[in-house]
Scaffold this active site. Structure first.
Site, PDB file in Angstrom:
ATOM      1  N   LYS A 174      -0.509   5.818 -49.653  1.00 18.06           N
ATOM      2  CA  LYS A 174      -0.216   5.864 -48.220  1.00 18.06           C
ATOM      3  C   LYS A 174      -0.858   7.079 -47.543  1.00 18.06           C
ATOM      4  O   LYS A 174      -1.515   6.933 -46.511  1.00 18.06           O
ATOM      5  CB  LYS A 174       1.310   5.909 -48.086  1.00 18.06           C
ATOM      6  CG  LYS A 174       1.890   5.758 -46.737  1.00 18.06           C
ATOM      7  CD  LYS A 174       3.399   5.499 -46.826  1.00 18.06           C
ATOM      8  CE  LYS A 174       4.143   6.438 -47.766  1.00 18.06           C
ATOM      9  NZ  LYS A 174       4.272   7.819 -47.291  1.00 18.06           N
ATOM     10  N   ARG A 234      11.747   5.909 -42.210  1.00 19.62           N
ATOM     11  CA  ARG A 234      12.092   5.559 -43.590  1.00 19.62           C
ATOM     12  C   ARG A 234      13.522   5.030 -43.703  1.00 19.62           C
ATOM     13  O   ARG A 234      13.912   4.608 -44.789  1.00 19.62           O
ATOM     14  CB  ARG A 234      11.999   6.810 -44.460  1.00 19.62           C
ATOM     15  CG  ARG A 234      10.655   6.986 -45.186  1.00 19.62           C
ATOM     16  CD  ARG A 234      10.681   8.353 -45.858  1.00 19.62           C
ATOM     17  NE  ARG A 234       9.891   8.455 -47.035  1.00 19.62           N
ATOM     18  CZ  ARG A 234       8.811   9.224 -47.155  1.00 19.62           C
ATOM     19  NH1 ARG A 234       8.359   9.904 -46.118  1.00 19.62           N
ATOM     20  NH2 ARG A 234       8.182   9.319 -48.300  1.00 19.62           N
ATOM     21  N   ARG A 243      -0.993  12.817 -60.010  1.00 16.91           N
ATOM     22  CA  ARG A 243      -1.005  13.728 -58.855  1.00 16.91           C
ATOM     23  C   ARG A 243      -0.218  14.994 -59.178  1.00 16.91           C
ATOM     24  O   ARG A 243      -0.596  16.082 -58.765  1.00 16.91           O
ATOM     25  CB  ARG A 243      -0.402  13.028 -57.628  1.00 16.91           C
ATOM     26  CG  ARG A 243      -0.457  13.889 -56.382  1.00 16.91           C
ATOM     27  CD  ARG A 243      -0.102  13.119 -55.132  1.00 16.91           C
ATOM     28  NE  ARG A 243       1.327  12.935 -55.007  1.00 16.91           N
ATOM     29  CZ  ARG A 243       1.920  12.195 -54.057  1.00 16.91           C
ATOM     30  NH1 ARG A 243       1.174  11.556 -53.176  1.00 16.91           N
ATOM     31  NH2 ARG A 243       3.213  12.087 -53.984  1.00 16.91           N
ATOM     32  N   ARG A 278       2.837  19.206 -57.257  1.00 21.10           N
ATOM     33  CA  ARG A 278       3.934  19.039 -56.296  1.00 21.10           C
ATOM     34  C   ARG A 278       5.273  19.055 -57.019  1.00 21.10           C
ATOM     35  O   ARG A 278       5.448  18.371 -58.024  1.00 21.10           O
ATOM     36  CB  ARG A 278       3.772  17.710 -55.540  1.00 21.10           C
ATOM     37  CG  ARG A 278       3.069  17.893 -54.213  1.00 21.10           C
ATOM     38  CD  ARG A 278       2.883  16.594 -53.482  1.00 21.10           C
ATOM     39  NE  ARG A 278       4.128  15.874 -53.206  1.00 21.10           N
ATOM     40  CZ  ARG A 278       4.207  14.890 -52.329  1.00 21.10           C
ATOM     41  NH1 ARG A 278       3.150  14.538 -51.624  1.00 21.10           N
ATOM     42  NH2 ARG A 278       5.344  14.259 -52.139  1.00 21.10           N
ATOM     43  N   ARG A 303      12.794   8.863 -56.226  1.00 25.83           N
ATOM     44  CA  ARG A 303      12.136   8.554 -54.948  1.00 25.83           C
ATOM     45  C   ARG A 303      11.875   7.059 -54.817  1.00 25.83           C
ATOM     46  O   ARG A 303      11.969   6.486 -53.734  1.00 25.83           O
ATOM     47  CB  ARG A 303      10.829   9.346 -54.828  1.00 25.83           C
ATOM     48  CG  ARG A 303      11.097  10.814 -54.517  1.00 25.83           C
ATOM     49  CD  ARG A 303       9.868  11.672 -54.709  1.00 25.83           C
ATOM     50  NE  ARG A 303       8.793  11.293 -53.825  1.00 25.83           N
ATOM     51  CZ  ARG A 303       7.511  11.387 -54.116  1.00 25.83           C
ATOM     52  NH1 ARG A 303       7.128  11.854 -55.283  1.00 25.83           N
ATOM     53  NH2 ARG A 303       6.607  11.041 -53.248  1.00 25.83           N
TER      54      ARG A 303
HETATM   55  P1  AMP Z   1       5.978  12.161 -48.457  1.00 27.25           P
HETATM   56  O1  AMP Z   1       4.928  13.212 -48.459  1.00 27.25           O
HETATM   57  O2  AMP Z   1       5.872  11.205 -47.308  1.00 27.25           O
HETATM   58  O3  AMP Z   1       6.086  11.452 -49.790  1.00 27.25           O
HETATM   59  O4  AMP Z   1       7.380  12.916 -48.255  1.00 27.25           O
HETATM   60  C1  AMP Z   1       7.835  13.867 -49.195  1.00 27.25           C
HETATM   61  C2  AMP Z   1       9.334  14.088 -49.038  1.00 27.25           C
HETATM   62  O5  AMP Z   1       9.626  14.565 -47.714  1.00 27.25           O
HETATM   63  C3  AMP Z   1      10.190  12.840 -49.192  1.00 27.25           C
HETATM   64  O6  AMP Z   1      10.464  12.524 -50.538  1.00 27.25           O
HETATM   65  C4  AMP Z   1      11.442  13.250 -48.422  1.00 27.25           C
HETATM   66  O7  AMP Z   1      12.239  14.155 -49.168  1.00 27.25           O
HETATM   67  C5  AMP Z   1      10.847  14.023 -47.256  1.00 27.25           C
HETATM   68  N1  AMP Z   1      10.535  13.111 -46.131  1.00 27.25           N
HETATM   69  C6  AMP Z   1       9.312  12.783 -45.638  1.00 27.25           C
HETATM   70  N2  AMP Z   1       9.424  11.927 -44.624  1.00 27.25           N
HETATM   71  C7  AMP Z   1      10.743  11.679 -44.458  1.00 27.25           C
HETATM   72  C8  AMP Z   1      11.502  10.849 -43.594  1.00 27.25           C
HETATM   73  N3  AMP Z   1      10.907  10.057 -42.679  1.00 27.25           N
HETATM   74  N4  AMP Z   1      12.847  10.868 -43.718  1.00 27.25           N
HETATM   75  C9  AMP Z   1      13.464  11.647 -44.619  1.00 27.25           C
HETATM   76  N5  AMP Z   1      12.817  12.428 -45.492  1.00 27.25           N
HETATM   77  C10 AMP Z   1      11.463  12.450 -45.423  1.00 27.25           C
END
Ligand code: AMP
Length: 187
Positions: free
Chosen positions: A13, A88, A127, A133, A144
């Protein structure tokens, strides 16, 4: 164009969001990136978000929705944007609709990138090695994915009912997948 990009963790994504936003000349807005930038800068938002991110849980909607409202009010988002990783939850869908409705706007397309679970776990572990990370350990990855299935996958039904959902196969090279997304957006 106002676009949402969805897909399970590891579906590619983030990579696709950058390519597609660039192709369309619209800003790429990633809530995960905004949280990570805040964390790096040591802001209170970042410190609060870290508790959830490290566990593979979602940051509470009250924090996330306010942050997105603020970002979408910036000038570069006035004529379109690509949201990556937001909404989300169902509550976030309503919050986003509310933010856009204030300007009589709506989301034009929601792209769901689909992926095979085993492939996705392998990508994420890779990754973890490359980028280090904190939320890419195997346990956190599994959590997740569970959280995605429980809280985010149901959003595709909501957007499908609204007639704005397109599904794109996320398996293949970066170029193959971005071509599919661009074709899907052209309708
Ligand atoms: P991502 O980089 O999109 O995978 O986001 C990494 C982490 O940030 C996620 O696992 C959540 O802990 C937090 N996060 C990102 N976007 C959201 C969202 N829309 N709502 C809640 N938590 C988020």
């Amino acid at each position: 164009m106002r676009i949402v990009l969805m897909g399970p963790p590891g579906a590619g994504k983030g990579t696709q969001a950058i390519v597609v936003a660039e192709n369309l000349g619209i800003p790429h807005i990633s809530t995960g990136d905004i949280f990570r930038a805040n964390l790096k800068d040591g802001t209170s938002l970042g410190i609060e978000a870290k508790k959830y991110m490290d566990a593979g849980e979602y940051v509470p909607d009250t924090i996330t929705n306010g942050m997105v409202a603020d970002r979408l009010s910036q000038a570069d988002a006035a004529n379109g944007f690509l949201l990556d990783g937001y909404p989300r939850t169902v509550d976030q869908v309503h919050a986003l609709n509310g933010i856009l409705a204030q300007s009589e706007l709506a989301i034009d397309s929601v792209v769901e990138i689909t992926a095979n679970t085993d492939e996705v776990v392998a990508r994420l572990l890779n990754r973890a090695k490359e980028q280090g990370r904190a939320d890419d350990t195997e346990d956190v990855i599994r959590r997740r994915m569970e959280v995605y299935a429980e809280q985010t996958a149901p959003l595709t039904d909501v957007y499908s009912d609204q007639g704005v959902l397109v599904k794109v196969d996320g398996m293949g090279s970066v170029d193959e997948v971005s071509s599919r997304i661009m074709a899907a957006l052209r309708g």
